[in-house]
Design a protein around this motif. Structure first.
Motif, mmCIF file in Angstrom:
data_model
loop_
_atom_site.group_PDB
_atom_site.id
_atom_site.type_symbol
_atom_site.label_atom_id
_atom_site.label_comp_id
_atom_site.label_asym_id
_atom_site.label_seq_id
_atom_site.Cartn_x
_atom_site.Cartn_y
_atom_site.Cartn_z
ATOM 1 N N PRO A 1 0.827 -1.213 0.000
ATOM 2 C CA PRO A 1 0.000 0.000 0.000
ATOM 3 C C PRO A 1 0.856 1.256 0.000
ATOM 4 C CG PRO A 1 0.156 -0.863 2.215
ATOM 5 C CD PRO A 1 0.835 -1.864 1.307
ATOM 6 N N THR A 2 0.373 2.294 -0.636
ATOM 7 C CA THR A 2 1.038 3.585 -0.567
ATOM 8 C C THR A 2 0.634 4.258 0.746
ATOM 9 O OG1 THR A 2 -0.763 4.499 -1.898
ATOM 10 C CG2 THR A 2 1.256 3.879 -3.061
ATOM 11 N N SER A 3 1.502 5.123 1.244
ATOM 12 C CA SER A 3 1.295 5.700 2.567
ATOM 13 C C SER A 3 0.032 6.551 2.672
ATOM 14 C CB SER A 3 2.515 6.521 2.982
ATOM 15 O OG SER A 3 2.697 7.619 2.114
ATOM 16 N N ASN A 4 -0.473 7.071 1.558
ATOM 17 C CA ASN A 4 -1.709 7.844 1.624
ATOM 18 C C ASN A 4 -2.906 6.962 2.005
ATOM 19 O OD1 ASN A 4 -1.270 6.714 -1.024
ATOM 20 N ND2 ASN A 4 -3.035 7.871 -1.737
ATOM 21 N N LEU A 5 -2.754 5.641 1.920
ATOM 22 C CA LEU A 5 -3.812 4.706 2.321
ATOM 23 C C LEU A 5 -3.722 4.307 3.792
ATOM 24 C CD1 LEU A 5 -3.746 2.287 -0.757
ATOM 25 C CD2 LEU A 5 -5.294 4.210 -0.348
ATOM 26 N N PHE A 6 -2.657 4.712 4.474
ATOM 27 C CA PHE A 6 -2.441 4.260 5.857
ATOM 28 C C PHE A 6 -3.568 4.620 6.825
ATOM 29 C CE2 PHE A 6 2.487 3.804 5.628
ATOM 30 C CZ PHE A 6 2.327 2.742 4.748
ATOM 31 N N PRO A 7 -4.146 5.828 6.775
ATOM 32 C CA PRO A 7 -5.235 6.102 7.719
ATOM 33 C C PRO A 7 -6.402 5.127 7.568
ATOM 34 C CG PRO A 7 -4.424 8.154 6.798
ATOM 35 C CD PRO A 7 -3.769 7.033 6.022
ATOM 36 N N MET A 8 -6.765 4.793 6.323
ATOM 37 C CA MET A 8 -7.854 3.851 6.080
ATOM 38 C C MET A 8 -7.460 2.439 6.541
ATOM 39 S SD MET A 8 -9.642 2.878 2.436
ATOM 40 C CE MET A 8 -8.059 2.417 1.747
#
Length: 172
Positions: free
Chosen positions: A25-32
């Motif tokens: 996953p790319t880090s922009n997906l981490f909150p989800m």
């Protein structure tokens, strides 16, 4: 409630052992993803199935643009792996393949990366899972990696075991 219902359904399968959330996953997906991990843990507690596992497979050492989908120029591999470990996953999974298309050549960063992952596993008390380079033929492998021989596969497995990996997986 939807996650609970799906988990109850999946638990009917004796081969179900947990959730593999995302490959690289790319880090922009981490909150989800962090939220999804929390929901899984709530549901597994509620169902009394605390041995169900959660795993996210991390990128190998690539640049900030790929790690963050171009959203965070401050992102680096260490920050990326730290964020995954801090989600509370059960295993730190990672894939990279040491054998390039040049016969006899191994990626220069291979052993250093294994050592770094071992440190993360120790720091966060996470077992490590690694992918073994086995085959070729896909677009990904045809340009940069080769099909390995038996001795190379043994070396690949042996190096991961030497650095504390507890799980090994492969694509056929």
């Amino acid at each position: 409630e939807e996650v609970k219902a799906k988990m109850e359904e999946l638990l009917q399968n004796p081969g179900f052992g947990g959730v593999y959330y995302r490959d690289e996953p790319t880090s922009n997906l981490f909150p989800m993803l962090d939220q999804a991990v929390d929901v899984l843990y709530e549901v597994r507690e509620e169902l009394g199935e605390t041995d169900l596992n959660c795993m996210i497979n991390a990128f190998p050492g690539v640049g900030w643009s790929q790690l963050s989908a171009g959203t965070d120029p401050e992102m680096n591999w260490t920050k990326y792996i730290t964020a995954i470990c801090e989600m509370g996953i059960d295993y730190l999974s990672w894939d990279a393949y040491p054998f390039t298309n040049v016969p006899g050549e191994v990626q220069a960063s291979w052993l250093n990366t294994l050592g770094t992952l071992n440190e993360f596993g120790d720091r966060y008390n996470l077992p490590l899972v690694g992918n073994i380079q086995c085959g070729g033929g896909s677009a990904m492998f045809s340009t940069s990696h080769r099909v390995v021989n038996e001795a190379e596969m043994h070396w690949n497995v042996g190096t991961m075991l030497a650095y504390g990996f507890k799980g090994l997986v492969y694509y056929t």
